[in-house]
Design a protein around this motif. Structure first.
Motif: not given
Ligand code: TXA
Ligand code: MG
Length: 348
Positions: A43, A46, A71, A75, A106, A108, A125-126, A150, A192, A195, A234, A236
């Protein structure tokens, strides 16, 4: 005897940032030492750290300049690792992981008790994902644990899709004695991951990506909910993923009206599918620059962030993005472009 040009080139090679590597072993060693490793995925890149090392994860936030309540995604190597991180895995979530991992999805899920809230923004949540890139899979296998990561951009910038983007974003914030950027070439998807909130009875898409709602419906046999409602990822917000240049959106039939409304901001950067008819004189007379003219929507996704970056690097004031059809990955491209056009906030 060497010419001056050759000497300069030689020196460049010797002083090339040692933080850049293609060695999996060097990335694994850096993770073990508590360092940060920028990792290629299908994608985007990271910025990874050992998910069990709270100090290393805290450094991710400092390096990115990201608020601590956002959060991160952990991976992992595949669906069998889900049980180590999640407390409950609904059947539909397991089916999605089995069918789509490794890949741009992804999940959750309710976190397992041992999962630190420093990874989850304090939530119960994770987020878990198994990335589809041979180098990063080798890193995950060699490391043997989860890697929190991230996107490897500074807070407020679009995600990086090459190792050079990561170097430009974070090179001055990483420690060459400890951290690494693993160069796995350009990311083939370019946006990305999708999710999916899998904490309820039905899947809910929190962020669109290359895995479409239709695919999720087909694989789970369930109606898929949209991002509205109590749960929100968070990071988005409407205003994320914005470059400095003003981004103007149009459907293909509105290009001339949009250009007229933009007025005098030459040269204007243009992104459009190759099938969108455009007056090529604009590119010849210099009033417009073709930032991206992909043959299909997959190419649009792949080019998108690089094109937005180039617009800023070239000091363009306005980018006209001709929207792709609202289906499949086109839906995710439109989502990111709408955020880029919103311009108030920052990307995570
Ligand atoms: O493609 C991708 O998802 C990339 C690659 C590196 O894996 N990662 C990515 O991570 O885009 P980041 O942190 O930029 O965006 C992850 C999103 C964030 O909006 C975050 O809020 C959401 O995932 N997220 C993470 N954990 C969450 C949780 N427990 N509940 C709801 N949203 C979550
Ligand atoms: Mg991000």
């Amino acid at each position: 005897m060497l010419s001056l040009g050759a000497v300069v080139h030689d020196t460049d090679a010797v002083t090339a940032p040692e933080i850049l590597t293609t060695e999996v072993a060097s990335a694994v060693a850096a993770l073990r030492l508590g360092g940060l490793v920028a990792l290629p995925t299908e994608t985007v890149y990271g910025l990874g750290a050992d998910a069990t090392n709270a100090d290393a994860v805290a450094r991710i936030y400092r390096v990115k300049g990201r608020p601590s309540h956002h959060p991160v995604i952990v991976h992992i190597i595949g669906a069998d690792a889900l049980a180590q991180w999640a407390d409950v895995v609904p059947g539909y979530a397991r089916r999605l992981a089995d069918a789509l991992w490794p890949g741009p999805l992804t999940l959750v899920l309710p976190r397992a008790e041992h999962v630190g809230t420093y990874l989850t923004g304090g939530a119960d949540t994770v987020a878990l994902r198994s990335p589809d890139h041979p180098l990063t899979q080798a890193v995950l296998r060699g490391f043997g644990g989860g890697v929190a990561a991230p996107s490897a951009n500074r807070f407020g910038r679009v995600s990086p899709t090459t190792a050079q983007h990561v170097l430009a974003e974070l090179g001055d914030r990483l420690d060459p004695g400890l951290d690494r950027i693993l160069d796995g070439g350009p990311c083939p998807v370019g946006l990305e991951s999708t999710i999916v909130d899998a904490t309820g009875n039905q899947p809910r898409v929190l962020r669109p990506g290359a895995v479409s709602t239709k695919q999720i419906e087909t694989l789970t046999g369930q109606v898929v909910l949209g991002p509205d409602g109590a749960v929100r990822a968070p990071g988005t917000l409407a205003s994320h993923y914005a470059p400095t240049a003003r981004v103007v959106l149009t459907e293909p039939e509105g290009v001339d009206d949009a250009l007229a409304a933009i007025g005098d901001a030459a040269p204007i950067g243009i992104m459009a599918l190759a099938t969108t008819p455009l007056d090529d004189n604009r590119f010849v007379d210099g009033s417009a620059v073709a930032l991206s003219r992909p043959d299909d929507v997959a190419g649009y996704a792949r080019d998108l962030y690089g094109a937005l970056r180039r617009a800023d690097d070239d000091g363009l004031r306005v980018v006209l993005a001709v929207l792709p059809p609202d289906e499949g990955v086109g839906h995710a491209i439109r989502d990111r472009l709408q955020r880029a056009a919103h311009q108030l906030g920052a990307a995570t």
